[in-house]
Design a protein around this motif. Structure first.
Motif, PDB file in Angstrom:
ATOM      1  N   LEU A  18      51.086  43.194  41.788  1.00  0.00           N
ATOM      2  CA  LEU A  18      49.881  42.465  42.158  1.00  0.00           C
ATOM      3  C   LEU A  18      50.077  40.975  41.919  1.00  0.00           C
ATOM      4  O   LEU A  18      50.672  40.575  40.914  1.00  0.00           O
ATOM      5  N   PRO A  19      49.566  40.142  42.829  1.00  0.00           N
ATOM      6  CA  PRO A  19      49.682  38.687  42.620  1.00  0.00           C
ATOM      7  C   PRO A  19      48.963  38.263  41.348  1.00  0.00           C
ATOM      8  O   PRO A  19      47.832  38.689  41.093  1.00  0.00           O
ATOM      9  N   ALA A  20      49.617  37.415  40.557  1.00  0.00           N
ATOM     10  CA  ALA A  20      49.116  37.077  39.215  1.00  0.00           C
ATOM     11  C   ALA A  20      47.760  36.366  39.252  1.00  0.00           C
ATOM     12  O   ALA A  20      46.850  36.716  38.495  1.00  0.00           O
ATOM     13  N   GLY A  21      47.647  35.353  40.131  1.00  0.00           N
ATOM     14  CA  GLY A  21      46.406  34.575  40.182  1.00  0.00           C
ATOM     15  C   GLY A  21      45.183  35.417  40.532  1.00  0.00           C
ATOM     16  O   GLY A  21      44.199  35.456  39.778  1.00  0.00           O
ATOM     17  N   LYS A  44      39.929  39.922  36.668  1.00  0.00           N
ATOM     18  CA  LYS A  44      39.630  40.334  35.300  1.00  0.00           C
ATOM     19  C   LYS A  44      38.525  39.460  34.706  1.00  0.00           C
ATOM     20  O   LYS A  44      37.700  39.930  33.924  1.00  0.00           O
ATOM     21  N   ILE A  45      38.519  38.191  35.090  1.00  0.00           N
ATOM     22  CA  ILE A  45      37.552  37.238  34.530  1.00  0.00           C
ATOM     23  C   ILE A  45      36.196  37.332  35.222  1.00  0.00           C
ATOM     24  O   ILE A  45      35.146  37.391  34.558  1.00  0.00           O
ATOM     25  N   LEU A  46      36.190  37.358  36.562  1.00  0.00           N
ATOM     26  CA  LEU A  46      34.930  37.299  37.307  1.00  0.00           C
ATOM     27  C   LEU A  46      34.001  38.485  37.053  1.00  0.00           C
ATOM     28  O   LEU A  46      32.792  38.296  36.919  1.00  0.00           O
ATOM     29  N   LEU A  69      33.688  40.126  34.307  1.00  0.00           N
ATOM     30  CA  LEU A  69      33.099  39.867  32.993  1.00  0.00           C
ATOM     31  C   LEU A  69      32.003  38.817  33.084  1.00  0.00           C
ATOM     32  O   LEU A  69      30.942  38.946  32.456  1.00  0.00           O
ATOM     33  N   TRP A  70      32.274  37.774  33.860  1.00  0.00           N
ATOM     34  CA  TRP A  70      31.262  36.736  34.090  1.00  0.00           C
ATOM     35  C   TRP A  70      30.040  37.363  34.758  1.00  0.00           C
ATOM     36  O   TRP A  70      28.901  37.062  34.385  1.00  0.00           O
ATOM     37  N   PHE A  71      30.260  38.228  35.724  1.00  0.00           N
ATOM     38  CA  PHE A  71      29.178  38.931  36.425  1.00  0.00           C
ATOM     39  C   PHE A  71      28.317  39.711  35.423  1.00  0.00           C
ATOM     40  O   PHE A  71      27.082  39.654  35.451  1.00  0.00           O
ATOM     41  N   TYR A  72      28.987  40.427  34.529  1.00  0.00           N
ATOM     42  CA  TYR A  72      28.266  41.238  33.540  1.00  0.00           C
ATOM     43  C   TYR A  72      27.460  40.359  32.577  1.00  0.00           C
ATOM     44  O   TYR A  72      26.266  40.600  32.343  1.00  0.00           O
ATOM     45  N   PHE A  73      28.111  39.343  31.998  1.00  0.00           N
ATOM     46  CA  PHE A  73      27.413  38.485  31.037  1.00  0.00           C
ATOM     47  C   PHE A  73      26.278  37.700  31.702  1.00  0.00           C
ATOM     48  O   PHE A  73      25.246  37.435  31.078  1.00  0.00           O
ATOM     49  N   GLN A  74      26.467  37.344  32.974  1.00  0.00           N
ATOM     50  CA  GLN A  74      25.419  36.638  33.702  1.00  0.00           C
ATOM     51  C   GLN A  74      24.201  37.544  33.896  1.00  0.00           C
ATOM     52  O   GLN A  74      23.052  37.120  33.719  1.00  0.00           O
TER      53      GLN A  74
END
Length: 203
Positions: A142-145, A151-153, A155-160
């Motif tokens: 899988l492409p790293a970026g 993985k980050i977004l 989590l942001w979705f959940y915390f938001q």
């Protein structure tokens, strides 16, 4: 009004404001705009693996499911008057995050599809299709970026989501976190159930 709503959406995404800061309007145009944007953003995500009609239907179901969850939560807390701002804030912020997830999702899709095809071929070649053994060189690269973003977004979705529900329903961090998980899970479950019903019709 739309410019103010967009600016407030960015502030909420940065946890510098809450749903109570989202513009309130007796004119239904703002609510319609938030709902429309939410449907289109969700449809863009679902469209990566579904037909356009099915993706639009799934987007509409997701927006309706989130709206119903917000209304039920606030009604149980006796805070019905906060519904419009909370629903619109949730739809607007999640729409932005879904659009941010679109590029990494599309970037990773070819590798994921190739891996699924490899698994399918391996199942057909083995006596027991339930047991698939793949050599290390057949695992997806899988492409790293995009992989890091996906993985980050979420989590942001959940915390938001937890942030908005906490401010709107006057809840503590633990309960709002559990409520956010329940909201996301319920919306996904509703979309999957609706997709099973609509697949024979919309294809």
């Amino acid at each position: 009004m739309l410019n103010q709503a967009f600016a407030t959406t960015l502030k909420i995404l940065l946890f510098r404001a809450g749903p109570e800061d989202f513009p309130y309007s007796e004119d239904p145009a703002l609510s319609r705009a938030c709902i429309t944007i939410s449907v289109l953003a969700s449809a863009a995500m679902f469209g990566a693996s579904a037909t356009p009609l099915m993706a639009l239907a799934a987007g509409a179901v997701a927006a309706a499911g989130a709206s119903m969850f917000v209304r039920t939560t606030l009604r149980l807390r006796g805070l019905d008057s906060r519904f419009q701002q909370t629903r619109n804030a949730l739809l607007a912020t999640t729409s932005v995050l879904l659009l941010m997830m679109l590029w990494p999702t599309l970037a990773m899709l070819p590798a994921i599809n190739a891996f699924l095809e490899t698994v399918k071929t391996a199942q057909q070649a083995q006596p027991d299709p339930a047991v698939v053994v793949l050599p290390p060189d057949k695992l997806p690269v899988l492409p790293a970026g995009p992989s890091m973003l996906l993985k980050i977004l979420p989590l942001w979705f959940y915390f938001q989501t937890a942030h908005i529900l906490r401010r709107a329903a006057d809840l503590g961090p633990v309960l709002s976190g559990l409520l956010a998980m329940l909201c996301i899970f319920n919306v996904l479950l509703l979309v999957l159930f609706s997709a099973q019903l609509l697949a024979p019709i919309l294809g």
